[in-house]
Motif scaffolding. Structure first.
Motif, mmCIF file in Angstrom:
data_model
loop_
_atom_site.group_PDB
_atom_site.id
_atom_site.type_symbol
_atom_site.label_atom_id
_atom_site.label_comp_id
_atom_site.label_asym_id
_atom_site.label_seq_id
_atom_site.Cartn_x
_atom_site.Cartn_y
_atom_site.Cartn_z
ATOM 1 N N ASP A 52 0.950 -1.256 0.125
ATOM 2 C CA ASP A 52 -0.039 0.316 0.205
ATOM 3 C C ASP A 52 0.919 0.954 -0.311
ATOM 4 O O ASP A 52 0.160 2.114 0.205
ATOM 5 C CB ASP A 52 -0.849 0.189 0.846
ATOM 6 N N TYR A 53 2.541 1.588 -0.210
ATOM 7 C CA TYR A 53 3.339 2.302 -0.308
ATOM 8 C C TYR A 53 2.941 2.211 -1.868
ATOM 9 O O TYR A 53 3.285 2.145 -2.716
ATOM 10 C CB TYR A 53 4.163 2.085 0.729
ATOM 11 N N TYR A 54 3.545 3.751 -2.131
ATOM 12 C CA TYR A 54 3.282 4.462 -3.458
ATOM 13 C C TYR A 54 4.867 4.468 -3.846
ATOM 14 O O TYR A 54 5.499 4.952 -2.758
ATOM 15 C CB TYR A 54 3.038 5.971 -3.588
ATOM 16 N N TYR A 55 5.169 4.133 -5.105
ATOM 17 C CA TYR A 55 6.876 4.398 -5.161
ATOM 18 C C TYR A 55 6.402 4.825 -6.743
ATOM 19 O O TYR A 55 5.354 4.824 -7.881
ATOM 20 C CB TYR A 55 7.471 2.846 -5.021
ATOM 21 N N CYS A 56 7.871 6.073 -7.309
ATOM 22 C CA CYS A 56 7.594 6.476 -7.731
ATOM 23 C C CYS A 56 8.368 5.542 -9.639
ATOM 24 O O CYS A 56 9.938 4.143 -8.957
ATOM 25 C CB CYS A 56 9.597 6.981 -7.928
ATOM 26 N N VAL A 57 7.498 5.370 -10.543
ATOM 27 C CA VAL A 57 7.624 5.009 -11.602
ATOM 28 C C VAL A 57 8.086 5.713 -12.764
ATOM 29 O O VAL A 57 8.398 4.577 -13.671
ATOM 30 C CB VAL A 57 6.907 4.237 -12.030
#
Length: 61
Positions: A52-57
């Motif tokens: 549920d964490y957001y990662y830079c893509v």
């Protein structure tokens, strides 16, 4: 997180670093470069990749 990040993706159940990278057309090394918390070439994925964490893509060019 990488400077200039323009797109993020959320870690979902069943997806780990490699799955998130594939889903976004990235190599694991590139995903890790965009998200330093994952360690060089993703060596810290097992302990630092959280559901549920957001990662830079993607970053602006």
């Amino acid at each position: 997180m990488a400077a200039g990040c323009v797109r993020w993706d959320r870690a979902i159940p069943g997806h780990y670093c490699d799955k998130l990278a594939q889903r976004n057309g990235l190599t694991l090394s590139r995903l890790a470069a965009l998200n330093p918390v994952l360690g060089e070439d993703g060596v810290d994925c097992l302990k630092s990749f959280w559901l549920d964490y957001y990662y830079c893509v993607a970053v602006s060019t």
